[in-house]
Motif scaffolding. Sequence first.
Motif, PDB file in Angstrom:
ATOM      1  N   ILE A 187       0.885  -1.149   0.007  1.00  7.41           N
ATOM      2  CA  ILE A 187       0.045  -0.063  -0.066  1.00  7.41           C
ATOM      3  C   ILE A 187       0.888   1.281   0.007  1.00  7.41           C
ATOM      4  O   ILE A 187       1.816   1.476   0.826  1.00  7.41           O
ATOM      5  CB  ILE A 187      -0.914  -0.058   1.394  1.00  7.41           C
ATOM      6  CG1 ILE A 187      -1.628  -1.411   1.134  1.00  7.41           C
ATOM      7  CG2 ILE A 187      -1.978   1.171   1.114  1.00  7.41           C
ATOM      8  CD1 ILE A 187      -2.588  -1.528   2.497  1.00  7.41           C
ATOM      9  N   ARG A 188       0.805   2.155  -0.920  1.00 13.07           N
ATOM     10  CA  ARG A 188       1.579   3.204  -1.132  1.00 13.07           C
ATOM     11  C   ARG A 188       1.316   4.243  -0.122  1.00 13.07           C
ATOM     12  O   ARG A 188       0.256   4.392   0.354  1.00 13.07           O
ATOM     13  CB  ARG A 188       1.695   3.806  -2.563  1.00 13.07           C
ATOM     14  CG  ARG A 188       1.924   3.030  -3.575  1.00 13.07           C
ATOM     15  CD  ARG A 188       2.062   3.721  -5.045  1.00 13.07           C
ATOM     16  NE  ARG A 188       0.792   4.447  -5.346  1.00 13.07           N
ATOM     17  CZ  ARG A 188      -0.304   3.916  -5.840  1.00 13.07           C
ATOM     18  NH1 ARG A 188      -0.125   2.489  -6.494  1.00 13.07           N
ATOM     19  NH2 ARG A 188      -1.489   4.265  -6.134  1.00 13.07           N
ATOM     20  N   PRO A 189       2.400   5.080   0.222  1.00 12.33           N
ATOM     21  CA  PRO A 189       2.324   6.055   1.200  1.00 12.33           C
ATOM     22  C   PRO A 189       1.270   7.168   0.861  1.00 12.33           C
ATOM     23  O   PRO A 189       1.585   7.342  -0.481  1.00 12.33           O
ATOM     24  CB  PRO A 189       3.574   6.610   1.434  1.00 12.33           C
ATOM     25  CG  PRO A 189       4.716   5.316   1.138  1.00 12.33           C
ATOM     26  CD  PRO A 189       3.940   4.623   0.364  1.00 12.33           C
TER      27      PRO A 189
ATOM     28  N   GLU B 147     -10.650   5.882   9.641  1.00 18.85           N
ATOM     29  CA  GLU B 147     -10.378   6.407   8.339  1.00 18.85           C
ATOM     30  C   GLU B 147      -8.739   6.680   8.610  1.00 18.85           C
ATOM     31  O   GLU B 147      -8.466   7.657   9.516  1.00 18.85           O
ATOM     32  CB  GLU B 147     -10.773   7.323   7.571  1.00 18.85           C
ATOM     33  CG  GLU B 147     -10.358   7.561   6.176  1.00 18.85           C
ATOM     34  CD  GLU B 147     -11.313   8.662   5.642  1.00 18.85           C
ATOM     35  OE1 GLU B 147     -11.100   9.859   5.523  1.00 18.85           O
ATOM     36  OE2 GLU B 147     -12.154   8.245   4.813  1.00 18.85           O
ATOM     37  N   ALA B 148      -7.832   6.333   7.728  1.00 18.19           N
ATOM     38  CA  ALA B 148      -6.615   6.625   8.088  1.00 18.19           C
ATOM     39  C   ALA B 148      -5.605   6.920   6.951  1.00 18.19           C
ATOM     40  O   ALA B 148      -6.140   6.300   5.881  1.00 18.19           O
ATOM     41  CB  ALA B 148      -5.766   5.351   9.152  1.00 18.19           C
ATOM     42  N   THR B 149      -4.434   7.595   6.949  1.00 13.22           N
ATOM     43  CA  THR B 149      -3.567   7.532   5.692  1.00 13.22           C
ATOM     44  C   THR B 149      -2.255   6.876   5.833  1.00 13.22           C
ATOM     45  O   THR B 149      -1.706   7.151   7.111  1.00 13.22           O
ATOM     46  CB  THR B 149      -3.302   9.236   5.342  1.00 13.22           C
ATOM     47  OG1 THR B 149      -4.578   9.825   5.268  1.00 13.22           O
ATOM     48  CG2 THR B 149      -2.442   9.250   4.388  1.00 13.22           C
ATOM     49  N   VAL B 150      -2.040   6.100   5.228  1.00  9.38           N
ATOM     50  CA  VAL B 150      -0.613   5.572   4.963  1.00  9.38           C
ATOM     51  C   VAL B 150       0.395   6.598   4.942  1.00  9.38           C
ATOM     52  O   VAL B 150       0.875   7.219   4.126  1.00  9.38           O
ATOM     53  CB  VAL B 150      -0.369   4.331   3.912  1.00  9.38           C
ATOM     54  CG1 VAL B 150       0.990   3.670   4.063  1.00  9.38           C
ATOM     55  CG2 VAL B 150      -1.684   3.367   3.753  1.00  9.38           C
ATOM     56  N   ARG B 151       1.302   6.581   6.269  1.00  6.27           N
ATOM     57  CA  ARG B 151       2.710   7.210   6.058  1.00  6.27           C
ATOM     58  C   ARG B 151       3.957   6.713   6.078  1.00  6.27           C
ATOM     59  O   ARG B 151       4.718   7.234   5.510  1.00  6.27           O
ATOM     60  CB  ARG B 151       2.660   8.134   7.548  1.00  6.27           C
ATOM     61  CG  ARG B 151       1.487   9.051   7.741  1.00  6.27           C
ATOM     62  CD  ARG B 151       1.409  10.194   6.996  1.00  6.27           C
ATOM     63  NE  ARG B 151       0.241  11.046   7.096  1.00  6.27           N
ATOM     64  CZ  ARG B 151      -0.032  12.005   6.324  1.00  6.27           C
ATOM     65  NH1 ARG B 151       0.435  12.107   5.184  1.00  6.27           N
ATOM     66  NH2 ARG B 151      -0.902  12.963   6.934  1.00  6.27           N
TER      67      ARG B 151
END
Length: 455
Positions: free
Chosen positions: A64-66, A83-87
């Motif tokens: 899963i890309r940042p 809901e979250a963002t890939v860091r």
Amino acid sequence: MGVSISRVRRGPAMIWMHGEYRRHLRSGIRVPVVLKYANHTVETDTLNISASGLRLKRPEQVYIRPGEVIDVDFRDDPAMKVEATVRHSGKSHIGLQFDRKRFTDNELSNLYGAAPAWQRLSARSKRALWKNSRRFAVFLANTWLRPVIHTLARPHFVFAVYGNQQQAGSYFTPRMAQRMPPNLVLGFIRNQDMRGLLVASQFLEHELEEDSEKVRLYIDQLRRDYPNVRQIALVGRLPNFVMKAGIDITEPLVEGSLGTRYMIWDVARQMRERPQYCQQTSIVVLGGAGRIGNAVCQDLTTLYDKVIGFDPRYKEDTEIATDGGTILRTSSVAHLQDEKLYIGLTQHGDAILELQQHMSPGALIADDTHPCISLAARESLQESQIAVEKVVLSHEEFLMWPRMPSWSNRDIPGCLVEALVLLRRPGVAKGEFAAFCEEAEFLGFTGRLISPLDE
């Protein structure tokens, strides 16, 4: 003059986010979760959980890309969805940061309670070990090892700081304090080939504010302990305390306002370059009547047509025309209603909460308060759709170890930057603000807005 947005947001920014993220994930709690993104559903387990994010075990053959935004469901609690963002995405783990969510203490307790007993015991043990190890290290550094540290560091500069009760408690106990000197070495700083020490007084912020004699003791002891350093940079409100105590801020003391002003100017320029704010022609400085605030208002007229210097200390509205734009000095909250961009310079961050009801949804506050806006206050502002980001300066060859509370060890408080520039260009502080900005940028210092730390 100025720094391109591409230069600010690439490379070191992502490195900082990963390092920053790891610092807050010490729980070791593992619970099953389901990830949903791009029409895919993947099951995995958490590796760590914090109030603001998750560290997950990366499933095999999944990348899963940042920057990807994903939904996370907790199998043991069907009602809990975030809901979250890939860091960060590594070989064995995925780092996530929440965008609109913070786990409450009750939610964290429920998640911890779902983990096996041995994991909960491990988490408590690790937290206790970390806290006690830091305290023991501080004690050693300021008793038996203090002469060795001074000899090895051979500092060119000292960064003089203060803290509140909570911050002091994370470094030492009252019993330890009795056996240590009044000014404590708490960290090592390096910028290129220049070395420095982070030194804090045992006097707390409220004591320095209320008692000028304690300020004089702090500064006098610094001069005796470090007679050969070239610069002593004063943090936050310390220059105000020093001047109130009747001490002239002359070499080696550095008040730091030029570095702070450069940092805010650079960040204010970047705020307007964001797509949602590119049409903004005005900005508000909260705390505009202060020592720094007055100068910042003047600086920002080179970027904005109108700068609103808001401060309760103003008794009436005054409009001042400058070569660049107009400054409105006011204490009327009516002038905040339609504004979207704010610089926070109040005496303490949570004072901004008093203005929350007068600020518009979609507003952005660049926080340079000391102490900064707390997590609880940011959550309250977020409910009103008001975003808060922390103002910092960066340099590719800067390192502070260990980090200060609420800071990354790669980011620089603005009040330290003037001393770092003076070490390279001794006469630049005597010139105009524009000349200082040019030198700071030439030397590689860059203002940035970052997500605040959840201490």
